[in-house]
Design a protein around this motif. Sequence first.
Motif, PDB file in Angstrom:
ATOM      1  N   GLY A  18       0.768  -1.419  -0.010  1.00  0.00           N
ATOM      2  CA  GLY A  18      -0.053   0.053  -0.279  1.00  0.00           C
ATOM      3  C   GLY A  18       0.720   1.262  -0.146  1.00  0.00           C
ATOM      4  N   HIS A  19       2.164   1.196  -0.476  1.00  0.00           N
ATOM      5  CA  HIS A  19       2.810   2.579   0.779  1.00  0.00           C
ATOM      6  C   HIS A  19       4.037   1.822  -1.856  1.00  0.00           C
ATOM      7  CE1 HIS A  19       1.978   1.413   4.163  1.00  0.00           C
ATOM      8  NE2 HIS A  19       2.808   3.310   4.113  1.00  0.00           N
ATOM      9  N   ARG A  20       4.142   3.392  -1.771  1.00  0.00           N
ATOM     10  CA  ARG A  20       4.753   3.781  -3.019  1.00  0.00           C
ATOM     11  C   ARG A  20       6.681   3.638  -3.230  1.00  0.00           C
ATOM     12  NH1 ARG A  20       2.562   7.669  -7.007  1.00  0.00           N
ATOM     13  NH2 ARG A  20       2.828   9.097  -5.472  1.00  0.00           N
ATOM     14  N   ARG A  21       7.255   3.698  -2.999  1.00  0.00           N
ATOM     15  CA  ARG A  21       8.696   4.408  -3.357  1.00  0.00           C
ATOM     16  C   ARG A  21       8.757   5.185  -3.814  1.00  0.00           C
ATOM     17  NH1 ARG A  21      13.075  -0.071  -3.740  1.00  0.00           N
ATOM     18  NH2 ARG A  21      12.708  -0.664  -1.615  1.00  0.00           N
ATOM     19  N   VAL A  22       9.434   6.571  -3.006  1.00  0.00           N
ATOM     20  CA  VAL A  22       9.630   8.436  -4.440  1.00  0.00           C
ATOM     21  C   VAL A  22      11.175   8.378  -3.881  1.00  0.00           C
ATOM     22  CG1 VAL A  22       9.379   9.922  -3.801  1.00  0.00           C
ATOM     23  CG2 VAL A  22       7.700   8.867  -3.407  1.00  0.00           C
ATOM     24  N   VAL A  23      12.049   8.659  -4.962  1.00  0.00           N
ATOM     25  CA  VAL A  23      12.894   8.593  -5.569  1.00  0.00           C
ATOM     26  C   VAL A  23      13.122  10.485  -5.435  1.00  0.00           C
ATOM     27  CG1 VAL A  23      14.974   8.537  -6.868  1.00  0.00           C
ATOM     28  CG2 VAL A  23      13.869   6.623  -6.599  1.00  0.00           C
ATOM     29  N   LEU A  24      14.056  10.977  -4.539  1.00  0.00           N
ATOM     30  CA  LEU A  24      14.277  12.589  -4.662  1.00  0.00           C
ATOM     31  C   LEU A  24      15.284  12.964  -5.163  1.00  0.00           C
ATOM     32  CD1 LEU A  24      12.921  15.258  -4.140  1.00  0.00           C
ATOM     33  CD2 LEU A  24      14.290  15.104  -1.698  1.00  0.00           C
ATOM     34  N   HIS A  25      15.196  13.351  -6.304  1.00  0.00           N
ATOM     35  CA  HIS A  25      16.737  14.175  -6.598  1.00  0.00           C
ATOM     36  C   HIS A  25      16.828  15.369  -6.338  1.00  0.00           C
ATOM     37  CE1 HIS A  25      20.318  15.206  -9.561  1.00  0.00           C
ATOM     38  NE2 HIS A  25      19.230  16.371  -9.718  1.00  0.00           N
ATOM     39  N   CYS A  26      17.637  15.642  -5.844  1.00  0.00           N
ATOM     40  CA  CYS A  26      18.354  17.107  -5.090  1.00  0.00           C
ATOM     41  C   CYS A  26      20.183  17.864  -5.616  1.00  0.00           C
ATOM     42  CB  CYS A  26      18.421  17.241  -3.892  1.00  0.00           C
ATOM     43  SG  CYS A  26      18.677  18.254  -2.806  1.00  0.00           S
ATOM     44  N   ASP A  27      19.432  18.656  -6.363  1.00  0.00           N
ATOM     45  CA  ASP A  27      20.718  19.374  -6.960  1.00  0.00           C
ATOM     46  C   ASP A  27      21.860  20.280  -5.742  1.00  0.00           C
ATOM     47  OD1 ASP A  27      22.766  20.747  -8.268  1.00  0.00           O
ATOM     48  OD2 ASP A  27      21.447  21.797  -9.359  1.00  0.00           O
ATOM     49  N   ALA A  28      21.998  18.959  -5.435  1.00  0.00           N
ATOM     50  CA  ALA A  28      23.188  19.831  -4.104  1.00  0.00           C
ATOM     51  C   ALA A  28      24.016  20.915  -4.439  1.00  0.00           C
ATOM     52  CB  ALA A  28      24.182  18.669  -3.680  1.00  0.00           C
ATOM     53  N   ASP A  29      24.621  20.985  -5.944  1.00  0.00           N
ATOM     54  CA  ASP A  29      25.744  21.816  -6.197  1.00  0.00           C
ATOM     55  C   ASP A  29      24.558  23.022  -5.932  1.00  0.00           C
ATOM     56  OD1 ASP A  29      26.947  20.493  -6.676  1.00  0.00           O
ATOM     57  OD2 ASP A  29      27.247  20.603  -9.077  1.00  0.00           O
ATOM     58  N   ALA A  30      23.924  23.577  -6.146  1.00  0.00           N
ATOM     59  CA  ALA A  30      22.865  24.913  -6.650  1.00  0.00           C
ATOM     60  C   ALA A  30      22.747  25.008  -4.513  1.00  0.00           C
ATOM     61  CB  ALA A  30      21.440  24.668  -6.282  1.00  0.00           C
ATOM     62  N   PHE A  31      22.612  23.944  -3.401  1.00  0.00           N
ATOM     63  CA  PHE A  31      22.180  24.167  -2.612  1.00  0.00           C
ATOM     64  C   PHE A  31      23.828  24.433  -1.899  1.00  0.00           C
ATOM     65  CE2 PHE A  31      23.315  22.153   1.497  1.00  0.00           C
ATOM     66  CZ  PHE A  31      22.697  22.756   2.577  1.00  0.00           C
ATOM     67  N   PHE A  32      24.895  24.182  -2.010  1.00  0.00           N
ATOM     68  CA  PHE A  32      26.061  24.498  -1.181  1.00  0.00           C
ATOM     69  C   PHE A  32      25.977  25.710  -2.200  1.00  0.00           C
ATOM     70  CE2 PHE A  32      27.221  19.636  -2.003  1.00  0.00           C
ATOM     71  CZ  PHE A  32      27.084  19.734  -0.340  1.00  0.00           C
ATOM     72  N   CYS A  33      26.012  26.656  -3.855  1.00  0.00           N
ATOM     73  CA  CYS A  33      26.648  27.761  -3.987  1.00  0.00           C
ATOM     74  C   CYS A  33      26.022  28.637  -2.856  1.00  0.00           C
ATOM     75  CB  CYS A  33      25.699  27.974  -5.456  1.00  0.00           C
ATOM     76  SG  CYS A  33      27.250  26.926  -6.135  1.00  0.00           S
ATOM     77  N   GLN A  34      24.302  28.350  -2.941  1.00  0.00           N
ATOM     78  CA  GLN A  34      23.627  29.153  -2.068  1.00  0.00           C
ATOM     79  C   GLN A  34      23.524  29.604  -0.745  1.00  0.00           C
ATOM     80  OE1 GLN A  34      20.877  30.846  -3.516  1.00  0.00           O
ATOM     81  NE2 GLN A  34      20.515  32.187  -1.568  1.00  0.00           N
ATOM     82  N   VAL A  35      24.237  28.799  -0.121  1.00  0.00           N
ATOM     83  CA  VAL A  35      25.055  28.900   1.536  1.00  0.00           C
ATOM     84  C   VAL A  35      25.904  29.486   1.086  1.00  0.00           C
ATOM     85  CG1 VAL A  35      26.448  27.035   3.444  1.00  0.00           C
ATOM     86  CG2 VAL A  35      24.193  25.920   2.057  1.00  0.00           C
ATOM     87  N   GLU A  36      27.148  29.802   0.182  1.00  0.00           N
ATOM     88  CA  GLU A  36      27.785  30.474  -0.110  1.00  0.00           C
ATOM     89  C   GLU A  36      28.071  32.155  -0.293  1.00  0.00           C
ATOM     90  OE1 GLU A  36      31.238  30.294   0.611  1.00  0.00           O
ATOM     91  OE2 GLU A  36      30.338  28.422   0.959  1.00  0.00           O
ATOM     92  N   ARG A  37      26.556  32.273  -0.733  1.00  0.00           N
ATOM     93  CA  ARG A  37      26.275  33.228  -0.921  1.00  0.00           C
ATOM     94  C   ARG A  37      25.270  33.715   0.833  1.00  0.00           C
ATOM     95  NH1 ARG A  37      23.855  31.293  -5.879  1.00  0.00           N
ATOM     96  NH2 ARG A  37      24.759  31.810  -7.375  1.00  0.00           N
ATOM     97  N   GLN A  38      24.529  32.924   1.459  1.00  0.00           N
ATOM     98  CA  GLN A  38      24.558  33.583   2.750  1.00  0.00           C
ATOM     99  C   GLN A  38      25.454  33.639   3.523  1.00  0.00           C
ATOM    100  OE1 GLN A  38      21.041  33.143   4.051  1.00  0.00           O
ATOM    101  NE2 GLN A  38      20.102  32.753   2.029  1.00  0.00           N
ATOM    102  N   LEU A  39      26.787  33.303   3.400  1.00  0.00           N
ATOM    103  CA  LEU A  39      27.933  33.467   4.490  1.00  0.00           C
ATOM    104  C   LEU A  39      28.284  34.632   4.095  1.00  0.00           C
ATOM    105  CD1 LEU A  39      28.938  29.912   5.190  1.00  0.00           C
ATOM    106  CD2 LEU A  39      27.718  31.205   5.806  1.00  0.00           C
TER     107      LEU A  39
END
Length: 79
Positions: A18-39
Motif C-alpha cells: 500500500g506504499h510507494r517508493r519515492v526517489v528524490l533528486h536534489c541538486d546539491a551544487d545549487a545548495f552549496f552555492c546558495q549557502v556560500e551566498r548566505q555567508l
Amino acid sequence: MAREETAPAPASSRPPAGHRRVVLHCDADAFFCQVERQLHPELYGSVTALAVFQHGDVIAADAGAKKLGVKKHDLPADA
C-alpha cells in the motif's frame, strides 16, 4: 540491445504493502552555492563556482556557471 535480467529485490528492501517508493533528486551544487551566498552576501547576483583548496578543483557550480561551461573537477584557473 538486450535487457539484463535482475533478481527481484529482497522483501526487506521493498516498501510495505500500500506504499510507494519515492526517489528524490536534489541538486546539491545549487545548495552549496546558495549557502556560500548566505555567508557572503556580496556574491548575490554573480555566477558562483566553488573550489576546495585541499583538492584544487571545482566541487559545485550554480546554473549560471554551468551555462558558461564550468564543470565539476575543472581547475579554478580553467573555470
